[in-house]
Design an enzyme around this catalytic site. Sequence first.
Site, short mmCIF file in Angstrom:
data_model
loop_
_atom_site.label_atom_id
_atom_site.label_comp_id
_atom_site.label_asym_id
_atom_site.label_seq_id
_atom_site.Cartn_x
_atom_site.Cartn_y
_atom_site.Cartn_z
N GLU A 99 -7.69 26.11 22.02
CA GLU A 99 -6.67 25.36 22.76
C GLU A 99 -5.30 26.01 22.67
OE1 GLU A 99 -5.10 20.72 22.69
OE2 GLU A 99 -5.84 21.66 20.85
N ASP A 110 2.69 16.70 23.41
CA ASP A 110 2.62 15.74 22.31
C ASP A 110 2.10 16.44 21.05
OD1 ASP A 110 0.30 16.04 23.87
OD2 ASP A 110 -0.42 14.03 23.44
#
Length: 534
Positions: free
Chosen positions: A494, A310
Amino acid sequence: MKHIVSAASFTRLFFLFRIILPVLLWASLQAGVLAQYRPHEQLGPLFKAVQLQPVFPDSKTFTDCIPKAPPEKILQAYEQEKSKAGFDLKGFVLTYFEMPPAFATNFQSDPSRPVADHIKSLWPVLTRQPSPEQSSLIPLPKPYVVPGGRFREIYYWDSYFTMLGLQESGEVALIQHMVDNFAYLINTVGHIPNGNRSYYVSRSQPPFFALMLRILAKEKGREVLTSYAPVLLKEYAFWMEGAKSLSSENPAHRRVVRLPDGSILNRYWDDDLSPRPEAYKEDVEVAHASGRNEQEVYRDLRAAAESGWDFSSRWFGDGKSLAAIRTTELVPVDLNCLLYHMELTLADMAHLQDNKSKERHYRRMAEARRNAILKYCWSEAGAFFFDYDLKKQTTSNVATLAGVAPLFFCIATKAQAEAVAQRLKDEFLQQGGLATTLNHTGQQWDAPNGWAPLQWMSIQGLRAYKHHPLANTIAQRWVEQNVQVYQRTGKLTEKYNVEVAGEEGGGGEYPNQDGFGWTNGVLLRLLQKQATMK
């Protein structure tokens, strides 16, 4: 008068206590899931006002706030005060809610330390203990590792890649705890949610539970597969719900779809037709800009969130715009490879139980899925694996690293693996590792970003087909990218910009986060592999 308890009575009471206490704890946790605080439902107009103003820069903040009073009391106070002159919405929120807990505020990284030592020192920092916190957090019975940053809860597919590092660190007990937590969620919620938050329960994430069991079985023996068989079967039932009712007239139901030849494959889905609570304002704006049916847009946004990607041009009808998202029209190649592995694991579990008919059943299911993946997701013209477009009845032809999944799970033929390896080398390989897609859209699951789980699956998939030089090149470049950012900032993040040496990633709905669970796990595993090759 003194009351004397005999030794025999004491022993009976002790064993009764040992039996009853776990039952009471289990019942308490189950009740906690069922009665969980749901800010998006219980706060109604207050929730919408806070998210749409917005009161906080990150929409996830309010969903994670802890109410200081029952939601109905807070809502009643809001209705009484909101029309008064000088009403301050943010002040109201800060009066009636505690901000989400901030963790690791005292942790100081030292970039001069070896990165492997840094990662091992982070495991306790990222570990959360069972908590009775009265918030949207679903309490879990055992400790678990979170990704870090804004991600204060456990995440499903992240956890598998985190476990790779925990395994390398000898943290077998923590892996066991996390597996037990996921089993608990399957037994209480009915599936493993995106994360252990009440606002995540309508969707799951890529189903890596069977792979987690393989890690645990490697450490504790194959009997692990037998003991968790009933739980994995429940997860499989969640993903396959409605498959038996599909027909040519009714070819799709939730997460299952029937292909033209009668094959059954899976897609991502979410029953909820409202904006995601943790991205409420963003979803409303996308739906308004799309000019489409808003509920359809919300479902496709949520389905993409279930995919873990996403967001990405992978899901966009025009290849460029989030407003053109159409996740539910696509059959994802990687999801179906994961379910192929789940079916093989169920077959292995049946074999260990000496249930030959059940073993044959799941091996037939796995083989049928493998054949369907090769038929519907492989493109000779594109020389790559793609998602299948249900509407156009052809491959999507959007090249992404999801195309390595058939190599990771050893589904591809030798010739197909050769073709995939060539495209990875020619088009995806950058100086910092593999780009997620070939499109630059500003979304975080597109170029120039690279992500640890996709690097790992690509490297392992290539190794499975003996493409060791390319696998080693990707691993070396990814490790160097991680280490360069760590030495410059003291952080592992991340995602990374693989097109620029030593550069963090960016794009998407929120700033790049540090911590970071799956980056730590994959990096530690790759460092160990490099050490053994020297």
